[in-house]
Design an enzyme around this catalytic site. Structure first.
Site, short mmCIF file in Angstrom:
data_model
loop_
_atom_site.label_atom_id
_atom_site.label_comp_id
_atom_site.label_asym_id
_atom_site.label_seq_id
_atom_site.Cartn_x
_atom_site.Cartn_y
_atom_site.Cartn_z
N ASN A 131 37.58 -57.09 37.58
CA ASN A 131 37.94 -57.46 36.20
C ASN A 131 37.80 -56.31 35.19
O ASN A 131 37.56 -56.54 34.02
CB ASN A 131 37.21 -58.73 35.76
CG ASN A 131 35.71 -58.55 35.67
OD1 ASN A 131 35.19 -57.49 35.99
ND2 ASN A 131 35.03 -59.57 35.21
N LYS A 158 35.29 -50.31 35.35
CA LYS A 158 34.96 -50.60 36.75
C LYS A 158 35.92 -49.89 37.71
O LYS A 158 36.97 -49.36 37.29
CB LYS A 158 34.98 -52.12 36.94
CG LYS A 158 33.87 -52.85 36.17
CD LYS A 158 33.86 -54.34 36.47
CE LYS A 158 32.74 -55.05 35.73
NZ LYS A 158 32.67 -56.51 36.08
N HIS A 174 32.98 -53.84 32.15
CA HIS A 174 31.71 -54.51 31.85
C HIS A 174 31.34 -54.22 30.40
O HIS A 174 31.58 -53.12 29.91
CB HIS A 174 30.58 -54.00 32.75
CG HIS A 174 29.21 -54.35 32.21
ND1 HIS A 174 28.62 -55.56 32.45
CD2 HIS A 174 28.37 -53.68 31.38
CE1 HIS A 174 27.46 -55.61 31.79
NE2 HIS A 174 27.29 -54.48 31.15
N GLU A 177 20.52 -51.73 28.96
CA GLU A 177 21.58 -51.17 29.80
C GLU A 177 21.88 -49.71 29.42
O GLU A 177 22.15 -48.89 30.30
CB GLU A 177 22.83 -52.04 29.68
CG GLU A 177 22.63 -53.42 30.29
CD GLU A 177 23.86 -54.31 30.18
OE1 GLU A 177 24.89 -53.88 29.58
OE2 GLU A 177 23.81 -55.43 30.71
N TYR A 213 22.62 -54.96 37.90
CA TYR A 213 22.98 -56.39 37.86
C TYR A 213 21.83 -57.28 38.34
O TYR A 213 22.08 -58.42 38.78
CB TYR A 213 24.24 -56.64 38.70
CG TYR A 213 25.53 -56.30 37.99
CD1 TYR A 213 25.91 -56.98 36.82
CD2 TYR A 213 26.40 -55.33 38.47
CE1 TYR A 213 27.10 -56.70 36.17
CE2 TYR A 213 27.60 -55.04 37.82
CZ TYR A 213 27.94 -55.73 36.67
OH TYR A 213 29.13 -55.45 36.03
P1 RTP Z 1 30.20 -58.15 32.93
O1 RTP Z 1 28.72 -58.46 33.01
O2 RTP Z 1 30.74 -57.42 34.13
O3 RTP Z 1 30.58 -57.53 31.62
O4 RTP Z 1 31.00 -59.54 32.95
P2 RTP Z 1 30.67 -60.86 32.15
O5 RTP Z 1 29.47 -60.69 31.25
O6 RTP Z 1 31.95 -61.31 31.53
O7 RTP Z 1 30.30 -61.85 33.34
P3 RTP Z 1 28.88 -62.13 34.02
O8 RTP Z 1 28.65 -63.60 33.99
O9 RTP Z 1 27.82 -61.24 33.46
O10 RTP Z 1 29.15 -61.74 35.52
C1 RTP Z 1 29.12 -60.37 35.95
C2 RTP Z 1 30.30 -60.10 36.84
O11 RTP Z 1 30.18 -60.85 38.03
C3 RTP Z 1 31.46 -61.26 38.46
N1 RTP Z 1 31.50 -62.71 38.55
N2 RTP Z 1 32.03 -63.34 39.53
N3 RTP Z 1 32.99 -65.33 41.29
C4 RTP Z 1 32.38 -65.69 40.16
O12 RTP Z 1 32.21 -66.84 39.84
C5 RTP Z 1 31.90 -64.63 39.29
N4 RTP Z 1 31.28 -64.82 38.15
C6 RTP Z 1 31.02 -63.59 37.67
C7 RTP Z 1 32.48 -60.79 37.47
O13 RTP Z 1 33.08 -59.60 37.96
C8 RTP Z 1 31.65 -60.50 36.24
O14 RTP Z 1 32.23 -59.50 35.46
MG MG Z 2 27.66 -59.91 31.95
#
Ligand code: RTP
Ligand code: MG
Length: 141
Positions: A114, A11, A117, A128, A51
């Site tokens: 963070n 990212k 991804h 994806e 997304y």
């Molecule tokens: P990613 O998709 O980026 O690999 O991350 P992830 O699976 O660990 O998390 P996901 O639930 O898919 O959420 C995508 C991205 O959205 C942001 N996020 N912010 N503020 C919040 O509560 C929140 N929750 C998620 C994070 O940057 C996350 O990587």
């Molecule tokens: Mg995710």
């Protein structure tokens, strides 16, 4: 064990921190091969499309703005159990919860910025990978 492919994005925050190589090294040391790779500054439309599954979530607008705040590095990784192996290397979504030694524990600043991804399932990985790479740009190795 199954040979899988998964989609990884370094990212904008991690690109800005100049740790692309350190993150690639972690993939390689874990037995994941880079089989497609590119740097790209995503358009708003590309980030929203990527997304789309999160479009009703409260953090969607902030997530899209962050993802277009600078260039990202996008790669397809291939290896045994690549989807889960990559998620393990990444660590928890919120770096405060990420296990020591994971990419997010070492390089992420917040749940928004963070660092990386990774696809969360084999099914989503295929979607994806196809979103960013035509089949001719993924190299069997
Ligand atoms: P990613 O998709 O980026 O690999 O991350 P992830 O699976 O660990 O998390 P996901 O639930 O898919 O959420 C995508 C991205 O959205 C942001 N996020 N912010 N503020 C919040 O509560 C929140 N929750 C998620 C994070 O940057 C996350 O990587
Ligand atoms: Mg995710």
């Amino acid at each position: 064990m199954a040979l899988e492919r998964t989609l990884s994005i370094i990212k904008p925050d991690a690109v800005a921190k100049n740790v692309i190589g350190e993150i690639y090294t972690r993939f390689e040391k874990a037995g994941l091969k880079v089989v497609a790779s590119k740097m790209k500054h995503l358009s708003k439309q590309e980030a929203e499309g990527f997304y789309a599954v999160h479009r009703e979530r409260p953090f969607f607008a902030a997530l899209v703005e962050f993802m277009i705040s600078g260039p990202v590095v996008i790669q397809t990784l291939q290896g045994e159990n690549a989807v889960l192996k990559h998620r393990d290397l990444m660590g928890a979504t919120n770096p405060k919860d990420a296990a020591p030694g994971t990419i997010r524990a070492d390089f992420a600043d917040s749940i928004d910025a963070n660092a990386v991804h990774g696809s969360d399932s084999l099914e989503n990985a295929a979607i994806e990978i196809a979103y960013f790479f035509p089949a001719t740009d993924v190299y069997a190795r």
